[in-house]
Structure formats: C-alpha cells, structure tokens
Design a protein around this motif. Structure first.
Motif, PDB file in Angstrom:
ATOM      1  N   GLY A  98     -23.799  51.843  11.165  1.00 43.73           N
ATOM      2  CA  GLY A  98     -24.990  51.703  10.329  1.00 43.73           C
ATOM      3  C   GLY A  98     -24.699  51.147   8.948  1.00 43.73           C
ATOM      4  N   THR A  99     -23.461  51.318   8.456  1.00 41.68           N
ATOM      5  CA  THR A  99     -23.093  50.786   7.150  1.00 41.68           C
ATOM      6  C   THR A  99     -23.235  49.278   7.078  1.00 41.68           C
ATOM      7  OG1 THR A  99     -21.351  50.733   5.483  1.00 41.68           O
ATOM      8  CG2 THR A  99     -20.660  50.561   7.749  1.00 41.68           C
ATOM      9  N   HIS A 100     -23.245  48.614   8.259  1.00 42.45           N
ATOM     10  CA  HIS A 100     -23.359  47.158   8.282  1.00 42.45           C
ATOM     11  C   HIS A 100     -24.698  46.665   7.722  1.00 42.45           C
ATOM     12  CE1 HIS A 100     -19.747  47.527  10.367  1.00 42.45           C
ATOM     13  NE2 HIS A 100     -20.081  47.139  11.585  1.00 42.45           N
ATOM     14  N   PHE A 101     -25.766  47.420   7.928  1.00 41.54           N
ATOM     15  CA  PHE A 101     -27.092  46.947   7.543  1.00 41.54           C
ATOM     16  C   PHE A 101     -27.236  46.732   6.036  1.00 41.54           C
ATOM     17  CE2 PHE A 101     -27.755  48.748  11.741  1.00 41.54           C
ATOM     18  CZ  PHE A 101     -28.506  47.748  12.355  1.00 41.54           C
ATOM     19  N   PRO A 102     -26.886  47.706   5.195  1.00 43.89           N
ATOM     20  CA  PRO A 102     -26.953  47.444   3.754  1.00 43.89           C
ATOM     21  C   PRO A 102     -25.977  46.365   3.319  1.00 43.89           C
ATOM     22  CG  PRO A 102     -25.962  49.589   4.190  1.00 43.89           C
ATOM     23  CD  PRO A 102     -26.543  49.118   5.472  1.00 43.89           C
ATOM     24  N   SER A 103     -24.848  46.223   4.026  1.00 40.00           N
ATOM     25  CA  SER A 103     -23.899  45.173   3.676  1.00 40.00           C
ATOM     26  C   SER A 103     -24.496  43.790   3.926  1.00 40.00           C
ATOM     27  CB  SER A 103     -22.605  45.334   4.476  1.00 40.00           C
ATOM     28  OG  SER A 103     -21.945  46.527   4.132  1.00 40.00           O
ATOM     29  N   VAL A 104     -25.257  43.653   5.013  1.00 39.63           N
ATOM     30  CA  VAL A 104     -25.922  42.378   5.298  1.00 39.63           C
ATOM     31  C   VAL A 104     -26.967  42.089   4.229  1.00 39.63           C
ATOM     32  CG1 VAL A 104     -27.492  41.206   6.887  1.00 39.63           C
ATOM     33  CG2 VAL A 104     -25.487  42.402   7.773  1.00 39.63           C
ATOM     34  N   MET A 105     -27.671  43.111   3.777  1.00 36.63           N
ATOM     35  CA  MET A 105     -28.653  42.925   2.715  1.00 36.63           C
ATOM     36  C   MET A 105     -27.969  42.430   1.448  1.00 36.63           C
ATOM     37  SD  MET A 105     -31.744  43.068   1.675  1.00 36.63           S
ATOM     38  CE  MET A 105     -32.400  42.814   0.022  1.00 36.63           C
ATOM     39  N   ARG A 106     -26.822  43.007   1.149  1.00 39.05           N
ATOM     40  CA  ARG A 106     -26.061  42.580  -0.023  1.00 39.05           C
ATOM     41  C   ARG A 106     -25.615  41.125   0.128  1.00 39.05           C
ATOM     42  NH1 ARG A 106     -20.321  45.309  -1.259  1.00 39.05           N
ATOM     43  NH2 ARG A 106     -19.966  44.393   0.787  1.00 39.05           N
ATOM     44  N   ALA A 107     -25.201  40.741   1.325  1.00 37.45           N
ATOM     45  CA  ALA A 107     -24.746  39.368   1.573  1.00 37.45           C
ATOM     46  C   ALA A 107     -25.893  38.375   1.439  1.00 37.45           C
ATOM     47  CB  ALA A 107     -24.132  39.266   2.967  1.00 37.45           C
ATOM     48  N   PHE A 108     -27.055  38.731   1.950  1.00 34.28           N
ATOM     49  CA  PHE A 108     -28.215  37.852   1.840  1.00 34.28           C
ATOM     50  C   PHE A 108     -28.576  37.618   0.373  1.00 34.28           C
ATOM     51  CE2 PHE A 108     -32.805  37.174   1.469  1.00 34.28           C
ATOM     52  CZ  PHE A 108     -32.980  36.080   2.319  1.00 34.28           C
ATOM     53  N   THR A 109     -28.525  38.692  -0.426  1.00 31.23           N
ATOM     54  CA  THR A 109     -28.807  38.573  -1.849  1.00 31.23           C
ATOM     55  C   THR A 109     -27.802  37.654  -2.524  1.00 31.23           C
ATOM     56  OG1 THR A 109     -29.687  40.839  -1.859  1.00 31.23           O
ATOM     57  CG2 THR A 109     -29.156  39.865  -3.989  1.00 31.23           C
ATOM     58  N   ALA A 110     -26.520  37.792  -2.165  1.00 32.54           N
ATOM     59  CA  ALA A 110     -25.483  36.927  -2.746  1.00 32.54           C
ATOM     60  C   ALA A 110     -25.735  35.465  -2.383  1.00 32.54           C
ATOM     61  CB  ALA A 110     -24.101  37.363  -2.256  1.00 32.54           C
ATOM     62  N   ALA A 111     -26.181  35.213  -1.143  1.00 31.52           N
ATOM     63  CA  ALA A 111     -26.469  33.839  -0.718  1.00 31.52           C
ATOM     64  C   ALA A 111     -27.620  33.249  -1.534  1.00 31.52           C
ATOM     65  CB  ALA A 111     -26.795  33.802   0.768  1.00 31.52           C
ATOM     66  N   CYS A 112     -28.608  34.072  -1.838  1.00 35.29           N
ATOM     67  CA  CYS A 112     -29.732  33.602  -2.660  1.00 35.29           C
ATOM     68  C   CYS A 112     -29.273  33.259  -4.074  1.00 35.29           C
ATOM     69  CB  CYS A 112     -30.833  34.660  -2.712  1.00 35.29           C
ATOM     70  SG  CYS A 112     -31.678  34.933  -1.136  1.00 35.29           S
ATOM     71  N   TRP A 113     -28.407  34.110  -4.642  1.00 35.10           N
ATOM     72  CA  TRP A 113     -27.876  33.815  -5.979  1.00 35.10           C
ATOM     73  C   TRP A 113     -27.025  32.551  -5.943  1.00 35.10           C
ATOM     74  CZ3 TRP A 113     -30.320  35.501  -9.799  1.00 35.10           C
ATOM     75  CH2 TRP A 113     -30.815  36.812  -9.864  1.00 35.10           C
ATOM     76  N   PHE A 114     -26.315  32.335  -4.846  1.00 35.71           N
ATOM     77  CA  PHE A 114     -25.548  31.097  -4.702  1.00 35.71           C
ATOM     78  C   PHE A 114     -26.479  29.890  -4.796  1.00 35.71           C
ATOM     79  CE2 PHE A 114     -24.468  27.761  -1.556  1.00 35.71           C
ATOM     80  CZ  PHE A 114     -23.390  27.207  -2.213  1.00 35.71           C
ATOM     81  N   GLY A 115     -27.620  29.982  -4.135  1.00 38.20           N
ATOM     82  CA  GLY A 115     -28.577  28.887  -4.174  1.00 38.20           C
ATOM     83  C   GLY A 115     -29.118  28.649  -5.577  1.00 38.20           C
ATOM     84  N   ILE A 116     -29.462  29.730  -6.277  1.00 37.43           N
ATOM     85  CA  ILE A 116     -30.015  29.602  -7.631  1.00 37.43           C
ATOM     86  C   ILE A 116     -28.990  28.990  -8.585  1.00 37.43           C
ATOM     87  CG2 ILE A 116     -30.813  30.903  -9.643  1.00 37.43           C
ATOM     88  CD1 ILE A 116     -32.163  32.838  -7.702  1.00 37.43           C
ATOM     89  N   ASN A 117     -27.756  29.476  -8.540  1.00 36.76           N
ATOM     90  CA  ASN A 117     -26.722  28.930  -9.417  1.00 36.76           C
ATOM     91  C   ASN A 117     -26.405  27.478  -9.072  1.00 36.76           C
ATOM     92  OD1 ASN A 117     -26.498  31.309 -10.838  1.00 36.76           O
ATOM     93  ND2 ASN A 117     -24.830  32.104  -9.594  1.00 36.76           N
ATOM     94  N   SER A 118     -26.460  27.151  -7.780  1.00 39.08           N
ATOM     95  CA  SER A 118     -26.232  25.768  -7.365  1.00 39.08           C
ATOM     96  C   SER A 118     -27.351  24.860  -7.871  1.00 39.08           C
ATOM     97  CB  SER A 118     -26.143  25.677  -5.832  1.00 39.08           C
ATOM     98  OG  SER A 118     -25.023  26.374  -5.352  1.00 39.08           O
ATOM     99  N   TYR A 119     -28.555  25.408  -7.931  1.00 37.90           N
ATOM    100  CA  TYR A 119     -29.679  24.632  -8.477  1.00 37.90           C
ATOM    101  C   TYR A 119     -29.423  24.275  -9.938  1.00 37.90           C
ATOM    102  CZ  TYR A 119     -34.249  23.838 -10.618  1.00 37.90           C
ATOM    103  OH  TYR A 119     -35.282  23.317 -11.351  1.00 37.90           O
ATOM    104  N   PHE A 120     -28.962  25.247 -10.730  1.00 37.86           N
ATOM    105  CA  PHE A 120     -28.629  24.966 -12.126  1.00 37.86           C
ATOM    106  C   PHE A 120     -27.554  23.878 -12.216  1.00 37.86           C
ATOM    107  CE2 PHE A 120     -29.844  29.559 -13.271  1.00 37.86           C
ATOM    108  CZ  PHE A 120     -31.116  29.168 -13.615  1.00 37.86           C
ATOM    109  N   GLY A 121     -26.509  24.049 -11.400  1.00 30.87           N
ATOM    110  CA  GLY A 121     -25.419  23.080 -11.430  1.00 30.87           C
ATOM    111  C   GLY A 121     -25.861  21.681 -11.031  1.00 30.87           C
ATOM    112  N   SER A 122     -26.714  21.604 -10.007  1.00 32.61           N
ATOM    113  CA  SER A 122     -27.157  20.289  -9.522  1.00 32.61           C
ATOM    114  C   SER A 122     -28.059  19.586 -10.528  1.00 32.61           C
ATOM    115  CB  SER A 122     -27.879  20.441  -8.180  1.00 32.61           C
ATOM    116  OG  SER A 122     -29.068  21.191  -8.316  1.00 32.61           O
ATOM    117  N   THR A 123     -28.922  20.338 -11.202  1.00 33.55           N
ATOM    118  CA  THR A 123     -29.775  19.701 -12.213  1.00 33.55           C
ATOM    119  C   THR A 123     -28.950  19.255 -13.417  1.00 33.55           C
ATOM    120  OG1 THR A 123     -30.343  21.904 -13.078  1.00 33.55           O
ATOM    121  CG2 THR A 123     -31.901  20.883 -11.551  1.00 33.55           C
TER     122      THR A 123
END
Length: 498
Positions: A98-123
């Motif tokens: 069951g510990t996997h489920f919150p870990s996946v949530m954490r990973a999804f959040t990190a992926a979203c932050w990756f996208g946001i930071n990449s947006y700053f870098g690309s602009t």
C-alpha cells in the motif's frame, strides 16, 4: 524464511545510523534557502495580490509557511528518531504494498513540477533566441528543452550538474534585481506597492482570499511535509535526548525560520511582478524590465538554474518511482520518458496560470497523508516503532496481502473531503485524515493485526536515538532486488524541490 530477493532491504532504504548523520542546523538552513528559491512561487504572489494588498499577502504567506513548517517538523522526527525514510515508514500506516500509492502521487506531483520548470526554461531560451536571431517559437523550445533534460537524466550525463550549486544564488540575485526594478516600474505607473490591489475585497470575501493564499503556500510544500523523514534522517541529533525540541533543533531553525522567510520573499516578488507587468510569469517580467545583453545573461542564468535543479529534484525522483512500479520491464530510462510525457500533457504553460487552485487540491491530498503519519507515529505508536519488521516481507506490516486499509480509507476520506472545501483544504486534509485513521486503526485494523510496539510500548526495544539505539538491519538476505517504487539514494541529500 525470507526470500533472497527481499526488496524491502535494499541498501538505499536501510536506516541511517547516528554516525552517518552529517547535516547541522546551519547546513539545513543553507539547504532550505536552495529549496525555497523557486520561481513557481511567484504564482502565489500574483494570485494573492489580485484581491489583497501586499502586507496581507506577506502575512498569509508567513502563516501558511509556518503552519506547513510545523507539519514538516512533526513528521521529520520519524527520520531523526529512527533514521528511516518516508517510503519505509509508510509501510506502517499503508502496508508493504500500500505504501506504493502515496509514492506514485508524489511522483506525479514531481512530474508536474518538471513540466512547470521546463516551461520557464523554454520561454527563457525562446527569449535568448529572439534577441539573437529574431526567432520566436517557445513551443519548439519547450520540446527541445524537455528532450535535452530527459536525455541528460537517462544517460547519466553529469556535466550540467556543476551549475547546481549556483542555481539558488543565481535566482536570489535575479529576484533582488527584479524586486528593485519592478517596484520602480509599479511606482512609475502610480501604484503604491504596499497598498495597491487589482480587485480589493473585504469582510468574508477578504478572509476567504487570505485563507486561499495560506492554503496555497501549504499545498506548495505539502509534498516535502510528507517526505521530510527522507531528509531528516541525515540530521545531527544527540543520543539519549528526550526533549523533543532539543532533539529537533536542526529542523526547527530550517523549517520554521529560514523557509518561511525565503518563501515569503519569493511570493512577494511574484506580487510585485504582477503589479508591474500584469503577470506573475518571471520570464515575461524580465523581458519587460531589461534588454540587450543584460536580458540575455539573465535569461541564460534562468535556463541553467532550471536545468540543474529540475534534473535531480524532479526527474530522478519521479522516474525512479515509475520505473519501480513497472518492475524489470520498465528500466529507469523508460521512467524518465514517462515523467517527460506527464510533465508535457498536463500543459504546464496553462498550469502556471491556475497554480493556486491546483495547490489547494494537492494540499488536501498530501496533507491527509501527513495527518495519517502524525496519528500513526504520535497518537497510536507514541513514537515507538518495530523498525526490524518494516523490512520483513512476512512481518507485522504485511497486514492483508500488503495493505493497511485503515490508512487507505483515511486517505480517501481526508483527501476527498478536503477538496470539497478548498479554502481550508490543507487543514481539513490533515485533521480529518488523522482522525479517521486513528479511529479505524486503533479500534478496527490493529485489533485484527496486533502491533508489537503498541502492545508492549518498550522504550528500550522500540525507541531510536532517544533510547540510544541505532537500528542495524540484517542485510544477508539481500541480493539485487528487482526495482521497487521506494528506491531513493542514501547520498545526502537529494530533495524533491518544486
């Protein structure tokens, strides 16, 4: 007899002994400055200044920062006391599977932050190319920048990492320059930075606007509030010290003093940015406040800062989780690609504009986990943990086929109800998650699955450094386990940063 493939005993997940704890209060304060210098925080300030004057935005940010800092410090005691990380302790309230489920949530959040930071870098890249060649296609720059970062991470290229230590001071310098320049611009437009508001609200509406800023700041750091044991296990702390405050002095300085001050500075810059140029987007603000070689150098520093922090802080943690969820058929490089895909399909260029609303959702979901951890660690186990069993495939934390349904149900209820009332999402998530878990675990789940440290709350057997204990886990049964989603490095400290 445990299998020789017991992934629970992966070396990178074993407890950190007292001798290996190297981070001092000053060291953690420096780490916090690096973590809290985040351009995405500008969005909170930009959203807040629409309805509240700057002093109230600052006050709300301080309140939210201190509140989530308290949560961080409370949960961080797990790492300080027992030397274990977030995914390891999560086996207690969620089970070994069951510990996997919150870990996946954490990973999804990190992926979203990756996208946001990449947006700053690309602009920023687009801005540089526009200066040099008149080129203007930020979408193409985004695709190229994301691809380069993913290749960098997949191949283990280390050359760009020399910029990592420069990222925080670079953005501090840029932010100071932006504050001075943008404040002057706002004043030139006849706007008093300490009283101007775009659409002022009062009464109940004003309080709601204030609480939204508070909750947005809590949501911004909610991931780290849950994950703090992964870092705090490296904090220096005295053995046989029963005073909670003395034992956690490293955390207290960093999370309750340094983080609130630094985070508030970034949010305030975002507010002034919105005043001056009607957007909290830092790249747009730079382009409207500088020109020529100065602008080019500032944009280049933004690109390097985003790249250096994004790779280690967001891509690697997310890719590790996705790779381990898929098992041996999903190698790390595939996890990297999955991270990139998620970071792109969430449309970070749109996500930044609604970041405050997104943070309210994230805050409710993640602080429910924090509440569950609090109830399990402090209220039920009273800080005593059967650490050996956390590493046993057939031990007391296997529960029902690896799942603790008290934790999963409490998370669903806490996170679900919290998002029905987004203005107070982080507080509702924490307290409701804790309350539901306490009732279900104490009066239902742990009646079915007895816990040794609860039935026999022995200090000598189940307390860590408070009782002078260092947990040594038998590693003989470990042989190259297949990847699991809880993997993380023992090299201090890799921190998930927005």
């Amino acid at each position: 007899m445990e299998s020789k493939g017991n992934y629970l005993k992966s070396p990178d997940l074993l407890p950190v002994t007292h001798a290996k704890r190297v981070i001092s209060p000053f060291g953690f304060s420096v780490i916090w400055v690096g973590m809290a210098i985040v351009l995405a925080a500008f969005a909170i300030g930009g959203g807040g200044i629409v309805h509240l004057p700057l002093p109230y935005v600052i006050l709300a940010t301080l309140v939210g920062s201190v509140a989530i800092g308290i949560f961080m410090t409370l949960i961080g005691d797990i790492g300080v006391e027992h030397g274990i990380s977030f995914p390891v302790y999560m086996r207690a309230p969620f089970g070994t599977i069951g510990t996997h489920f919150p870990s996946v949530m954490r990973a999804f959040t990190a992926a979203c932050w990756f996208g946001i930071n990449s947006y700053f870098g690309s602009t920023a890249i687009n801005g540089i190319l526009n200066l040099l060649f008149g080129f203007d296609n930020w979408i193409l720059c985004f695709i190229i920048f994301v691809t380069l970062q993913l290749i960098n991470t997949s191949l283990g290229i280390k050359s760009i990492e020399r910029f990592a230590d420069l990222a925080a001071p670079i953005i501090i310098l840029i932010s100071c320059w932006m504050y001075i320049t943008l404040a002057d611009n706002a004043t030139a437009q006849g706007k008093d930075v300490w009283s101007w508001v775009e659409s002022p609200v009062t009464g109940a509406a004003g309080f709601t606007a204030f609480m939204i800023v508070v909750m947005a700041n809590m949501g911004f750091w909610a991931t780290l509030a849950a994950d703090m044991p992964s870092l705090s296990r490296f904090f220096k702390a005295p053995k046989n010290e029963r005073n909670w405050f003395k034992r956690n002095k490293t955390q207290l300085l960093g999370s309750l003093v340094v983080m609130p001050i630094t985070n508030t500075f970034m949010v305030a810059i975002g507010a002034i940015c919105y005043m001056a140029v009607s957007t909290a987007d830092p790249i747009t603000a730079l382009q409207s406040s500088a020109n020529g070689i100065v602008l080019g150098v500032l944009l280049l520093m933004i690109v390097l800062a985003q790249w250096s922090t994004n790779t280690s802080a967001n891509v690697i943690p997310a890719a590790t989780v996705f790779s381990n969820v898929g098992g041996p058929k999903v190698p790390f490089w595939v996890g990297v690609i999955i991270t990139g895909i998620i970071g792109t399909i969430v449309q970070p260029w749109s996500l930044f504009d609604i970041l405050n609303s997104v943070l309210l959702i994230i805050g409710g979901i993640l602080t429910a986990i924090v509440g569950i951890l609090f109830a399990d660690y402090y209220l039920i186990r009273k800080r005593r943990v059967n650490v050996d069993a956390l590493y046993e495939l057939e031990g007391q934390f296997k529960y029902f086929k690896g799942f603790n349904f008290a934790g999963l149900i409490a998370w669903a209820i806490g996170g679900g109800v919290a998002n029905m009332f987004p203005t107070y999402s982080s507080l509702i998530g924490f307290f409701l998650g804790a309350a539901v878990y306490y009732v279900l675990a104490k009066y239902w789940w742990f009646v079915k699955y007895p816990q040794k440290e609860i039935n026999n709350p022995s200090d000598e057997l189940y307390l860590g450094i408070t009782a002078g204990n260092d947990w040594e886990i038998d590693k003989k049964v470990y042989q190259e386990p297949e990847p699991n989603l809880e993997s993380e490095t023992l090299d201090p400290p890799v921190v998930q940063k927005q």
